[in-house]
Design a protein around this motif. Structure first.
Motif, PDB file in Angstrom:
ATOM      1  N   ALA A  13      20.509  53.421 -45.917  1.00  0.00           N
ATOM      2  CA  ALA A  13      21.495  53.987 -45.001  1.00  0.00           C
ATOM      3  C   ALA A  13      20.770  54.734 -43.894  1.00  0.00           C
ATOM      4  O   ALA A  13      19.605  55.098 -44.040  1.00  0.00           O
ATOM      5  CB  ALA A  13      22.416  54.937 -45.760  1.00  0.00           C
ATOM      6  N   VAL A  14      21.454  54.943 -42.777  1.00  0.00           N
ATOM      7  CA  VAL A  14      20.900  55.773 -41.702  1.00  0.00           C
ATOM      8  C   VAL A  14      21.955  56.826 -41.353  1.00  0.00           C
ATOM      9  O   VAL A  14      23.115  56.487 -41.092  1.00  0.00           O
ATOM     10  CB  VAL A  14      20.550  54.934 -40.453  1.00  0.00           C
ATOM     11  CG1 VAL A  14      19.948  55.835 -39.373  1.00  0.00           C
ATOM     12  CG2 VAL A  14      19.576  53.814 -40.803  1.00  0.00           C
ATOM     13  N   VAL A  15      21.545  58.086 -41.391  1.00  0.00           N
ATOM     14  CA  VAL A  15      22.484  59.191 -41.182  1.00  0.00           C
ATOM     15  C   VAL A  15      21.953  60.166 -40.135  1.00  0.00           C
ATOM     16  O   VAL A  15      20.745  60.286 -39.941  1.00  0.00           O
ATOM     17  CB  VAL A  15      22.724  59.957 -42.497  1.00  0.00           C
ATOM     18  CG1 VAL A  15      23.377  59.060 -43.540  1.00  0.00           C
ATOM     19  CG2 VAL A  15      21.417  60.548 -43.043  1.00  0.00           C
ATOM     20  N   ALA A  16      22.883  60.862 -39.483  1.00  0.00           N
ATOM     21  CA  ALA A  16      22.494  61.899 -38.522  1.00  0.00           C
ATOM     22  C   ALA A  16      21.953  63.106 -39.283  1.00  0.00           C
ATOM     23  O   ALA A  16      22.500  63.497 -40.307  1.00  0.00           O
ATOM     24  CB  ALA A  16      23.704  62.304 -37.693  1.00  0.00           C
ATOM     25  N   THR A  17      20.860  63.668 -38.784  1.00  0.00           N
ATOM     26  CA  THR A  17      20.278  64.844 -39.440  1.00  0.00           C
ATOM     27  C   THR A  17      19.932  65.913 -38.410  1.00  0.00           C
ATOM     28  O   THR A  17      19.859  65.643 -37.217  1.00  0.00           O
ATOM     29  CB  THR A  17      19.010  64.457 -40.240  1.00  0.00           C
ATOM     30  OG1 THR A  17      18.284  63.445 -39.542  1.00  0.00           O
ATOM     31  CG2 THR A  17      19.362  63.941 -41.616  1.00  0.00           C
ATOM     32  N   THR A  18      19.722  67.118 -38.913  1.00  0.00           N
ATOM     33  CA  THR A  18      19.337  68.272 -38.100  1.00  0.00           C
ATOM     34  C   THR A  18      17.819  68.460 -38.204  1.00  0.00           C
ATOM     35  O   THR A  18      17.176  67.761 -38.982  1.00  0.00           O
ATOM     36  CB  THR A  18      20.094  69.505 -38.614  1.00  0.00           C
ATOM     37  OG1 THR A  18      20.071  69.471 -40.049  1.00  0.00           O
ATOM     38  CG2 THR A  18      21.547  69.487 -38.147  1.00  0.00           C
ATOM     39  N   PRO A  19      17.235  69.397 -37.446  1.00  0.00           N
ATOM     40  CA  PRO A  19      15.767  69.546 -37.473  1.00  0.00           C
ATOM     41  C   PRO A  19      15.176  69.791 -38.860  1.00  0.00           C
ATOM     42  O   PRO A  19      14.031  69.421 -39.115  1.00  0.00           O
ATOM     43  CB  PRO A  19      15.533  70.749 -36.557  1.00  0.00           C
ATOM     44  CG  PRO A  19      16.688  70.728 -35.615  1.00  0.00           C
ATOM     45  CD  PRO A  19      17.861  70.252 -36.425  1.00  0.00           C
ATOM     46  N   THR A  20      15.921  70.431 -39.729  1.00  0.00           N
ATOM     47  CA  THR A  20      15.496  70.465 -41.133  1.00  0.00           C
ATOM     48  C   THR A  20      16.678  70.055 -41.993  1.00  0.00           C
ATOM     49  O   THR A  20      17.837  70.157 -41.579  1.00  0.00           O
ATOM     50  CB  THR A  20      14.985  71.849 -41.593  1.00  0.00           C
ATOM     51  OG1 THR A  20      16.038  72.795 -41.485  1.00  0.00           O
ATOM     52  CG2 THR A  20      13.785  72.316 -40.788  1.00  0.00           C
TER      53      THR A  20
ATOM     54  N   LEU B  99      23.632  60.201 -52.028  1.00  0.00           N
ATOM     55  CA  LEU B  99      23.255  58.877 -52.524  1.00  0.00           C
ATOM     56  C   LEU B  99      23.449  58.887 -54.032  1.00  0.00           C
ATOM     57  O   LEU B  99      22.983  59.806 -54.706  1.00  0.00           O
ATOM     58  CB  LEU B  99      21.782  58.594 -52.229  1.00  0.00           C
ATOM     59  CG  LEU B  99      21.369  58.407 -50.775  1.00  0.00           C
ATOM     60  CD1 LEU B  99      19.866  58.545 -50.638  1.00  0.00           C
ATOM     61  CD2 LEU B  99      21.814  57.054 -50.253  1.00  0.00           C
TER      62      LEU B  99
ATOM     63  N   ALA C 194      11.441  68.967 -42.840  1.00  0.00           N
ATOM     64  CA  ALA C 194      11.667  68.671 -41.422  1.00  0.00           C
ATOM     65  C   ALA C 194      12.256  67.273 -41.289  1.00  0.00           C
ATOM     66  O   ALA C 194      11.819  66.343 -41.966  1.00  0.00           O
ATOM     67  CB  ALA C 194      10.348  68.759 -40.661  1.00  0.00           C
ATOM     68  N   THR C 195      13.229  67.131 -40.411  1.00  0.00           N
ATOM     69  CA  THR C 195      13.857  65.820 -40.213  1.00  0.00           C
ATOM     70  C   THR C 195      14.027  65.539 -38.715  1.00  0.00           C
ATOM     71  O   THR C 195      13.941  66.441 -37.896  1.00  0.00           O
ATOM     72  CB  THR C 195      15.239  65.742 -40.912  1.00  0.00           C
ATOM     73  OG1 THR C 195      15.892  67.006 -40.833  1.00  0.00           O
ATOM     74  CG2 THR C 195      15.077  65.373 -42.364  1.00  0.00           C
ATOM     75  N   THR C 196      14.247  64.279 -38.414  1.00  0.00           N
ATOM     76  CA  THR C 196      14.468  63.807 -37.047  1.00  0.00           C
ATOM     77  C   THR C 196      15.982  63.653 -36.827  1.00  0.00           C
ATOM     78  O   THR C 196      16.748  63.815 -37.777  1.00  0.00           O
ATOM     79  CB  THR C 196      13.749  62.463 -36.873  1.00  0.00           C
ATOM     80  OG1 THR C 196      13.936  61.678 -38.052  1.00  0.00           O
ATOM     81  CG2 THR C 196      12.259  62.678 -36.679  1.00  0.00           C
ATOM     82  N   PRO C 197      16.425  63.324 -35.608  1.00  0.00           N
ATOM     83  CA  PRO C 197      17.876  63.252 -35.344  1.00  0.00           C
ATOM     84  C   PRO C 197      18.643  62.296 -36.259  1.00  0.00           C
ATOM     85  O   PRO C 197      19.825  62.493 -36.520  1.00  0.00           O
ATOM     86  CB  PRO C 197      17.940  62.798 -33.881  1.00  0.00           C
ATOM     87  CG  PRO C 197      16.668  63.310 -33.290  1.00  0.00           C
ATOM     88  CD  PRO C 197      15.632  63.178 -34.365  1.00  0.00           C
ATOM     89  N   THR C 198      17.970  61.244 -36.704  1.00  0.00           N
ATOM     90  CA  THR C 198      18.583  60.438 -37.772  1.00  0.00           C
ATOM     91  C   THR C 198      17.544  60.225 -38.863  1.00  0.00           C
ATOM     92  O   THR C 198      16.339  60.323 -38.620  1.00  0.00           O
ATOM     93  CB  THR C 198      19.108  59.059 -37.292  1.00  0.00           C
ATOM     94  OG1 THR C 198      18.004  58.298 -36.798  1.00  0.00           O
ATOM     95  CG2 THR C 198      20.156  59.192 -36.207  1.00  0.00           C
ATOM     96  N   THR C 199      18.025  59.965 -40.046  1.00  0.00           N
ATOM     97  CA  THR C 199      17.148  59.759 -41.199  1.00  0.00           C
ATOM     98  C   THR C 199      17.590  58.509 -41.946  1.00  0.00           C
ATOM     99  O   THR C 199      18.788  58.265 -42.116  1.00  0.00           O
ATOM    100  CB  THR C 199      17.200  60.986 -42.133  1.00  0.00           C
ATOM    101  OG1 THR C 199      16.699  62.130 -41.423  1.00  0.00           O
ATOM    102  CG2 THR C 199      16.352  60.783 -43.382  1.00  0.00           C
ATOM    103  N   VAL C 200      16.610  57.710 -42.361  1.00  0.00           N
ATOM    104  CA  VAL C 200      16.880  56.526 -43.176  1.00  0.00           C
ATOM    105  C   VAL C 200      16.740  56.942 -44.640  1.00  0.00           C
ATOM    106  O   VAL C 200      15.747  57.573 -44.997  1.00  0.00           O
ATOM    107  CB  VAL C 200      15.862  55.405 -42.868  1.00  0.00           C
ATOM    108  CG1 VAL C 200      16.236  54.120 -43.604  1.00  0.00           C
ATOM    109  CG2 VAL C 200      15.763  55.153 -41.366  1.00  0.00           C
ATOM    110  N   VAL C 201      17.724  56.643 -45.462  1.00  0.00           N
ATOM    111  CA  VAL C 201      17.683  57.079 -46.863  1.00  0.00           C
ATOM    112  C   VAL C 201      18.031  55.966 -47.830  1.00  0.00           C
ATOM    113  O   VAL C 201      18.952  55.191 -47.587  1.00  0.00           O
ATOM    114  CB  VAL C 201      18.658  58.247 -47.151  1.00  0.00           C
ATOM    115  CG1 VAL C 201      18.047  59.559 -46.730  1.00  0.00           C
ATOM    116  CG2 VAL C 201      20.007  58.046 -46.500  1.00  0.00           C
TER     117      VAL C 201
ATOM    118  N   MET D  54      13.425  59.369 -48.126  1.00  0.00           N
ATOM    119  CA  MET D  54      13.910  59.655 -46.777  1.00  0.00           C
ATOM    120  C   MET D  54      12.836  59.224 -45.788  1.00  0.00           C
ATOM    121  O   MET D  54      11.651  59.421 -46.039  1.00  0.00           O
ATOM    122  CB  MET D  54      14.172  61.159 -46.615  1.00  0.00           C
ATOM    123  CG  MET D  54      15.252  61.699 -47.537  1.00  0.00           C
ATOM    124  SD  MET D  54      15.279  63.536 -47.604  1.00  0.00           S
ATOM    125  CE  MET D  54      15.755  63.923 -45.917  1.00  0.00           C
TER     126      MET D  54
ATOM    127  N   THR E 243      16.222  49.927 -35.419  1.00  0.00           N
ATOM    128  CA  THR E 243      16.327  49.817 -36.874  1.00  0.00           C
ATOM    129  C   THR E 243      16.583  48.367 -37.241  1.00  0.00           C
ATOM    130  O   THR E 243      17.415  47.705 -36.612  1.00  0.00           O
ATOM    131  CB  THR E 243      17.459  50.733 -37.399  1.00  0.00           C
ATOM    132  OG1 THR E 243      17.076  52.093 -37.180  1.00  0.00           O
ATOM    133  CG2 THR E 243      17.690  50.531 -38.882  1.00  0.00           C
TER     134      THR E 243
END
Lengths: 329, 329
Positions: A37-44, A91, B40-47, B142, B149
């Motif tokens: 899956a690909v989801v929107a995330t914040t800086p942490t 998940l 730490a994460t980026t604007p989107t994350t693959v999970v 993650m 993608t």
């Protein structure tokens, strides 16, 4: 007619599971069905994973399917609550026994998704297996952190200790369920065991406050969780628990008939998912939180120097080792 | 002397596990030991999440502990590879049988962490249980997405189909392992089964290209995975597999002695974790990828209109249903 997981097969069951859990929230770029899956995330991102296993974390015969799904969500939501995060993405790795009834599983999955949704989280992917072992729900939960993060290591000598929510109810309820005692008096305690409530709103509110606050959720037992927090913060804790309101003389008597002591259940029973919080003395958490938490909020002690966790219930000091639920012991 | 998981207990084992997997990468805000991790994460994350189970996904007697850890990492890395992501953070939910040998478990965990690290990922948290069921490794991974993608739904009629890596090797190796045949000829195929290689670098390179590319990893079998991709893209596929280089006449003969057909193993064996890729015809993937993938890269067909997946091996059309590993069937 009941139909087993094997009779349905992985493909049909997977489609049905995705359907009962389906939601299309903002920020979901790619949902279930692709390789990931690909989801929107914040800086942490705050992340946790927890499993619950049939026969080990719930009584198979006595638990309605919805309670199983409720529990799978709550154990993870509670970890996020203890960090002050806003739940977002989940998940699910689900392992079924080949004889598990499909209707029950779908009911549980729907309730899990519902509980997650109540707290802002959505199931975006997972893994399904059908085998010979016990049913197991392994949920990974991703969350957006608040302005500050609650951790176990921020308690300082001089802080006040608070308990948000109650302890012991779920343990008494579990024992009532085992004993087959569903009296009017026990029913709400059984409910506390079957449908534990994760204090997500309380955690988020605490993470909004401009202070370094230590917290953990009481998942394994107040005593052992207090020891863990104390160790992580390198402090001691002096805790004084009052006799709880819900503990009537007849419940005390009933618990004794089960061969148990209510004081012990209060400090070793973990599944209420209360929050143990250490905050600066000047902070009145009852005032700060009463609008978001319709639950008991009690100052139960103080953080001290040293490494001793002492625990008193109704004025009586409990001795012995910190006990709580520890797998494999 | 062997020591079981129960003899060690949850607390000691958890500490040892964290130690063998320990790493402190950039971007880790809060690591293992609190209620949750913060990364730490980026604007989107693959999970993605995937489980492997003893006796079901690996042969307990014949698999060295390191191969178990290797596999736990590879099954998840491969899903991320198929999306073109850069692996970053992992969470491990580990369920042990009470009789499992602790040394073996720690070796497996160390190898899992090593394989993840090779691809840039770190274990930041997890959950440990000790019970009566089979050993199970559930890993959540993650990843940071690439500029584009890869998904299963971007194949278009007229695209060329590529196979990166090989198929059938792991299935032949597994059958050799079951038969106790560790001849010089079979040894490398057994190795393919025991230590599958996730094509993370290839996926990342594909995600860097300025084209809409469809991909999936061959985890359940080329045929069934091709059908899934075709369904998601609403297209048909015409595939022509050559006879592979590694398939000597004596391996063909050996496979026949196992009562199997090599063509069938090639299209139904999934654990090689090859990538099935559909890209614009003008794109020469061999040229684009040969510097990052020291593996076979073959054009094996084309994307067509319709919903038919036809598959030929060495010129011979295979008929029947798409077969592959499906749990519970």
């Amino acid at each position: 007619m009941k139909q087993s997981a094997t009779e349905w097969g992985e493909k049909a069951l997977l489609e049905a599971l995705i359907e009962v859990m389906a939601r299309e929230p903002k920020g979901l770029v790619i949902g279930p069905g692709d390789d990931a899956a690909v989801v929107a995330t914040t800086p942490t991102t705050v992340v946790t994973v927890d499993s619950i296993v049939a026969g080990q974390d719930w009584l198979v015969e006595q638990s309605p399917p919805a309670a199983v799904g409720h529990r799978a969500a709550a154990v993870n939501l509670s970890d996020i609550a203890a960090m002050g995060g806003q739940p977002k993405w989940a998940l699910l790795a689900l392992e079924l026994n080949e004889h598990d009834d499909v209707e029950d599983v779908l009911q549980a999955a729907a309730e899990m998704a519902h509980q997650l949704a109540l707290h802002g989280a959505t199931v975006v992917g997972g893994d399904l297996g059908i085998g010979q072992g016990p049913q197991r729900w392994t949920l990974t939960l991703m969350a957006t952190p608040g302005p500050r993060t609650l951790t176990m290591s921020q308690a300082k000598a001089g802080y006040r200790v608070w308990l948000i929510g109650e302890v012991g109810r779920a343990a008494v309820g579990l024992n009532a369920l085992i004993a087959g005692d569903s009296s009017t008096e026990m029913a709400p305690l059984i409910e506390s065991h079957l449908r534990p409530r994760a204090l997500v709103d309380a955690g988020m509110r605490l993470a909004d406050l401009p202070y370094d606050i230590a917290a953990t959720d009481v998942s394994d037992g107040l005593w052992i969780d207090a020891v863990r927090l104390a160790e992580k913060s390198d402090v001691g804790l002096e805790l004084h628990l009052p006799r709880p309101d819900w503990l009537s003389p007849s419940i005390v008597e009933q618990v004794r008939r089960y061969g148990l002591d209510w004081r012990e259940l209060m400090v070793t029973g973990g599944d209420d998912y209360a929050l143990l919080v250490c905050a600066p003395w000047s902070l009145d958490l009852r005032q700060e939180l009463s609008s978001v938490v319709p639950l008991s909020i009690e100052a139960i002690g103080q953080v001290v120097q040293g490494d001793l966790v002492s625990i008193h219930v109704e004025g009586e000091r409990l001795t012995g080792v910190a006990r709580g639920y520890e797998h494999g012991r």
